[in-house]
Design an enzyme around this catalytic site. Structure first.
Site, PDB file in Angstrom:
ATOM      1  CG  ASN A  12      -9.621  -2.593  12.682  1.00  0.00           C
ATOM      2  OD1 ASN A  12      -8.462  -2.831  12.198  1.00  0.00           O
ATOM      3  ND2 ASN A  12      -9.944  -1.523  12.109  1.00  0.00           N
TER       4      ASN A  12
ATOM      5  CG  ASP B  79      -0.335  -0.628   2.522  1.00  0.00           C
ATOM      6  OD1 ASP B  79       1.062  -0.236   2.664  1.00  0.00           O
ATOM      7  OD2 ASP B  79      -0.986  -1.072   3.314  1.00  0.00           O
TER       8      ASP B  79
ATOM      9  CD  GLU C 159      -9.118   0.281   8.700  1.00  0.00           C
ATOM     10  OE1 GLU C 159      -9.545  -0.477   9.727  1.00  0.00           O
ATOM     11  OE2 GLU C 159      -8.314   0.817   8.623  1.00  0.00           O
TER      12      GLU C 159
ATOM     13  CG  HIS D 215      -6.433  -2.907   9.442  1.00  0.00           C
ATOM     14  ND1 HIS D 215      -6.369  -2.047  10.662  1.00  0.00           N
ATOM     15  CD2 HIS D 215      -5.020  -2.833   9.126  1.00  0.00           C
ATOM     16  CE1 HIS D 215      -5.181  -1.353  10.865  1.00  0.00           C
ATOM     17  NE2 HIS D 215      -4.219  -1.557  10.041  1.00  0.00           N
TER      18      HIS D 215
END
Length: 233
Positions: free
Chosen positions: A128, A62, A135, A130
């Site tokens: 969380n 990314d 996400e 991800h």
């Protein structure tokens, strides 16, 4: 999943180095790379090793949208500082954060991923669940896409910028299908704050609410954890 529990991040670096070394010995040509604090110990050990990537390809997960590759907080800059300066690859691909056309950049990057199938992909794990910038709620079928960063991600990344207002609000990321297309996956997590995500990833149900849970369905995944991250297993 092959789960490895190590004493600390330094020991995790050595374990990660061996996975990269074994991949090279087994003929790996293309390596999917990640940024962030988690893989730094692995990259440090690779830099200190005699491993040679000069005829290999790297493809990063990314990149922030809106900043150039020479910006100190860009992921291209991170890779140059933490790996490429000492261990250059024949060619290294990172999304182009300055491409304002999200669809065009996603298509360009998907074409690179198709041309160069990854033999090994390294990942970190978000609190969380991800992976990459995918996400909770991201479709498992997703390929490279433009992402609106969540407030929690923006807040987590603000420490790297002069102030929170400078943190990019968008990024380009490999999608979950893109990640799963790698032949081998290495995911690394350290610290008690990752323990719930680790438990959900390994022992929870496979759900888009926990993106990393999809790794349960991949045939070749290694997980490196310290004791704290593994504390809820």
């Amino acid at each position: 999943m092959n789960i490895m529990i190590v004493k600390d991040q330094l020991e995790g670096g050595k374990a990660g180095l061996k996975i990269f070394s074994d991949a090279l010995a087994n003929g790996a040509e293309v390596f999917g790379l990640a940024t962030g604090s988690t893989p730094i110990s692995i990259y440090n050990d690779i830099r200190a090793s005699d491993l040679d990537f000069s005829d290999k390809i790297s493809i990063n997960l990314d990149e922030y949208k809106g900043i150039s590759g020479d910006h100190p907080q860009s992921y291209r800059y991170f890779m140059n500082e933490h790996l490429f300066a000492d261990k250059p690859f024949k060619e290294s691909f990172v999304p182009n954060g300055l491409n304002e056309d999200g669809q065009a950049e996603a298509a360009r990057y998907d074409a690179i991923l198709e041309k160069y199938p990854r033999d090994l992909q390294i990942l970190g794990l978000g609190q969380n669940g991800h992976i990459g910038f995918n996400e909770p709620g991201t479709l498992f079928s997703s390929t490279t896409h433009e992402v609106d960063l969540t407030e929690s991600t923006i807040e987590a990344n603000a420490r790297f910028f002069e102030n929170e207002n400078e943190v990019p609000r968008q990024a380009y990321s490999m999608g979950i299908k893109s990640i799963m297309d790698a032949k081998q996956i290495l995911i690394v997590a350290y610290g008690e704050n990752k323990a719930k995500a680790v438990s959900a990833m390994i022992n929870g149900r496979v759900t888009e609410d926990v993106p990393a849970s999809i790794l349960q369905t991949h045939s070749n995944v290694t997980v490196i954890l310290d004791d704290a991250a593994a504390s809820l297993l």
